[in-house]
Scaffold this motif. Structure first.
Motif, PDB file in Angstrom:
ATOM      1  N   MET A   1       1.001  -1.332  -0.139  1.00 38.82           N
ATOM      2  CA  MET A   1       0.073   0.107  -0.070  1.00 38.82           C
ATOM      3  C   MET A   1       0.979   1.195  -0.200  1.00 38.82           C
ATOM      4  N   SER A   2       0.699   2.245  -0.806  1.00 31.71           N
ATOM      5  CA  SER A   2       1.401   3.381  -1.022  1.00 31.71           C
ATOM      6  C   SER A   2       0.736   4.570  -0.090  1.00 31.71           C
ATOM      7  N   TYR A   3       1.612   5.467   0.579  1.00 25.65           N
ATOM      8  CA  TYR A   3       0.974   6.381   1.326  1.00 25.65           C
ATOM      9  C   TYR A   3       1.480   7.825   0.648  1.00 25.65           C
ATOM     10  N   ILE A   4       0.527   8.682   0.751  1.00 22.79           N
ATOM     11  CA  ILE A   4       0.633  10.069   0.516  1.00 22.79           C
ATOM     12  C   ILE A   4       1.059  10.779   1.826  1.00 22.79           C
ATOM     13  N   HIS A   5       2.138  11.594   1.681  1.00 26.79           N
ATOM     14  CA  HIS A   5       2.488  12.243   2.714  1.00 26.79           C
ATOM     15  C   HIS A   5       2.392  13.707   2.436  1.00 26.79           C
ATOM     16  N   SER A   6       2.011  14.532   3.128  1.00 25.88           N
ATOM     17  CA  SER A   6       1.608  16.005   3.027  1.00 25.88           C
ATOM     18  C   SER A   6       2.915  16.843   3.463  1.00 25.88           C
ATOM     19  N   PHE A   7       2.468  18.014   3.600  1.00 22.21           N
ATOM     20  CA  PHE A   7       3.551  18.995   4.298  1.00 22.21           C
ATOM     21  C   PHE A   7       2.915  19.757   5.241  1.00 22.21           C
ATOM     22  N   PRO A   8       3.934  20.518   6.117  1.00 25.89           N
ATOM     23  CA  PRO A   8       3.325  21.455   7.424  1.00 25.89           C
ATOM     24  C   PRO A   8       2.351  22.336   6.978  1.00 25.89           C
ATOM     25  N   PRO A   9       1.509  22.424   7.930  1.00 30.44           N
ATOM     26  CA  PRO A   9       0.489  23.717   7.610  1.00 30.44           C
ATOM     27  C   PRO A   9       1.111  25.390   7.481  1.00 30.44           C
ATOM     28  N   VAL A  10       0.287  25.920   6.731  1.00 35.37           N
ATOM     29  CA  VAL A  10       0.694  27.452   6.720  1.00 35.37           C
ATOM     30  C   VAL A  10      -0.108  28.066   7.540  1.00 35.37           C
ATOM     31  N   SER A  11       0.808  28.624   8.872  1.00 34.92           N
ATOM     32  CA  SER A  11      -0.288  29.104   9.932  1.00 34.92           C
ATOM     33  C   SER A  11       0.963  29.788  10.925  1.00 34.92           C
ATOM     34  N   GLY A  12       0.568  30.557  11.716  1.00 30.25           N
ATOM     35  CA  GLY A  12       1.135  31.473  12.747  1.00 30.25           C
ATOM     36  C   GLY A  12       0.329  31.372  13.982  1.00 30.25           C
ATOM     37  N   PRO A  13       1.144  31.815  14.903  1.00 35.36           N
ATOM     38  CA  PRO A  13       0.427  31.789  16.413  1.00 35.36           C
ATOM     39  C   PRO A  13      -0.658  32.831  16.538  1.00 35.36           C
TER      40      PRO A  13
ATOM     41  N   ARG B   1      -5.218  25.493 -12.083  1.00 37.29           N
ATOM     42  CA  ARG B   1      -6.597  25.604 -12.568  1.00 37.29           C
ATOM     43  C   ARG B   1      -7.258  25.817 -11.151  1.00 37.29           C
ATOM     44  N   ASN B   2      -6.690  25.335  -9.833  1.00 35.80           N
ATOM     45  CA  ASN B   2      -7.105  25.492  -8.506  1.00 35.80           C
ATOM     46  C   ASN B   2      -7.331  26.911  -8.314  1.00 35.80           C
ATOM     47  N   LEU B   3      -8.559  27.265  -7.950  1.00 35.82           N
ATOM     48  CA  LEU B   3      -8.748  28.876  -7.615  1.00 35.82           C
ATOM     49  C   LEU B   3      -8.463  29.347  -6.226  1.00 35.82           C
ATOM     50  N   PHE B   4      -7.942  28.444  -5.235  1.00 35.73           N
ATOM     51  CA  PHE B   4      -7.670  29.006  -3.859  1.00 35.73           C
ATOM     52  C   PHE B   4      -6.713  30.159  -3.867  1.00 35.73           C
ATOM     53  N   TRP B   5      -5.648  30.319  -4.829  1.00 42.37           N
ATOM     54  CA  TRP B   5      -4.838  31.333  -4.596  1.00 42.37           C
ATOM     55  C   TRP B   5      -5.255  32.505  -5.197  1.00 42.37           C
ATOM     56  N   PRO B   6      -5.861  32.390  -6.338  1.00 43.26           N
ATOM     57  CA  PRO B   6      -6.784  33.508  -6.969  1.00 43.26           C
ATOM     58  C   PRO B   6      -7.831  34.096  -5.996  1.00 43.26           C
ATOM     59  N   ILE B   7      -8.362  33.382  -5.356  1.00 38.13           N
ATOM     60  CA  ILE B   7      -9.545  33.981  -4.496  1.00 38.13           C
ATOM     61  C   ILE B   7      -8.713  34.505  -3.200  1.00 38.13           C
ATOM     62  N   VAL B   8      -7.661  33.741  -2.637  1.00 42.08           N
ATOM     63  CA  VAL B   8      -7.390  34.400  -1.405  1.00 42.08           C
ATOM     64  C   VAL B   8      -6.544  35.609  -1.719  1.00 42.08           C
ATOM     65  N   GLU B   9      -5.799  35.739  -3.019  1.00 43.39           N
ATOM     66  CA  GLU B   9      -5.136  36.809  -3.196  1.00 43.39           C
ATOM     67  C   GLU B   9      -5.736  37.981  -3.592  1.00 43.39           C
TER      68      GLU B   9
ATOM     69  N   ALA C   1       6.393  31.429  -0.701  1.00 43.14           N
ATOM     70  CA  ALA C   1       6.662  31.832   0.385  1.00 43.14           C
ATOM     71  C   ALA C   1       5.958  33.135   1.021  1.00 43.14           C
ATOM     72  N   GLU C   2       6.205  34.000   0.151  1.00 39.85           N
ATOM     73  CA  GLU C   2       5.584  35.425   0.235  1.00 39.85           C
ATOM     74  C   GLU C   2       4.236  35.461   0.555  1.00 39.85           C
ATOM     75  N   ARG C   3       3.571  34.785  -0.281  1.00 42.97           N
ATOM     76  CA  ARG C   3       2.017  34.715  -0.356  1.00 42.97           C
ATOM     77  C   ARG C   3       1.553  34.131   1.074  1.00 42.97           C
ATOM     78  N   CYS C   4       2.233  33.022   1.380  1.00 44.71           N
ATOM     79  CA  CYS C   4       2.002  32.409   2.520  1.00 44.71           C
ATOM     80  C   CYS C   4       2.070  33.187   3.925  1.00 44.71           C
ATOM     81  N   ARG C   5       3.163  33.896   3.870  1.00 40.01           N
ATOM     82  CA  ARG C   5       3.082  35.106   5.089  1.00 40.01           C
ATOM     83  C   ARG C   5       2.040  35.923   5.207  1.00 40.01           C
ATOM     84  N   PHE C   6       1.285  36.436   4.126  1.00 42.63           N
ATOM     85  CA  PHE C   6       0.190  36.982   4.239  1.00 42.63           C
ATOM     86  C   PHE C   6      -0.954  36.371   5.028  1.00 42.63           C
TER      87      PHE C   6
END
Length: 131
Positions: free
Chosen positions: A1-13, A39-47, A59-64
């Motif tokens: 069985m293969s597993y998909i691993h994600s990456f850390p959340p984008v967040s701040g305290p 074609r994912n609209l997440f970044w166009p919407i958040v921007e 990385a800069e967009r995530c900082r916002f």
């Protein structure tokens, strides 16, 4: 069985809103960036909502997205994210955390192309509503 691993959340305290999606897709995993499919609209919407320049590096967009007081609402990026949360996370939370209000937004995935961008953007404006 293969597993998909994600990456850390984008967040701040100081975050006061949490946006949860389902597992990142192949394009996101390959780019090591959330919502990397062209074609994912997440970044166009958040921007648009937070007046973030689209030409900034990832990385800069995530900082916002890090400058908010404390989590007061949880938004789901589509029905799948909400379903996984309700099945696997919600039941494990203590009462005070389980009481945090939640709201499902239309998925920004290109698989959810039946909802036009202007409609998604209008519904996603809930993310910017004062708590």
């Amino acid at each position: 069985m293969s597993y998909i691993h994600s990456f850390p959340p984008v967040s701040g305290p100081a975050a006061d809103r949490l946006i949860l999606g389902s597992m990142p897709g192949k394009a996101s995993l390959a780019a090591n960036q959330y919502y990397a499919h062209p074609r994912n609209l997440f970044w166009p919407i958040v921007e648009t909502l937070f007046d973030i320049r689209a030409d900034l590096p990832y990385a800069e967009r995530c900082r916002f997205l890090r400058a908010h007081p404390r989590i007061g609402v949880i938004f789901f990026n589509g029905a799948k994210a909400e379903s996984v949360w309700r099945r696997h996370v919600g039941p494990t939370l203590p009462a005070d955390l389980a009481a945090i209000p939640t709201s499902r937004l239309p998925s920004t995935s290109p698989a959810n192309a039946s909802i036009p961008y202007p409609v998604k953007l209008r519904q996603w404006r809930a993310v910017t509503t004062p708590l």
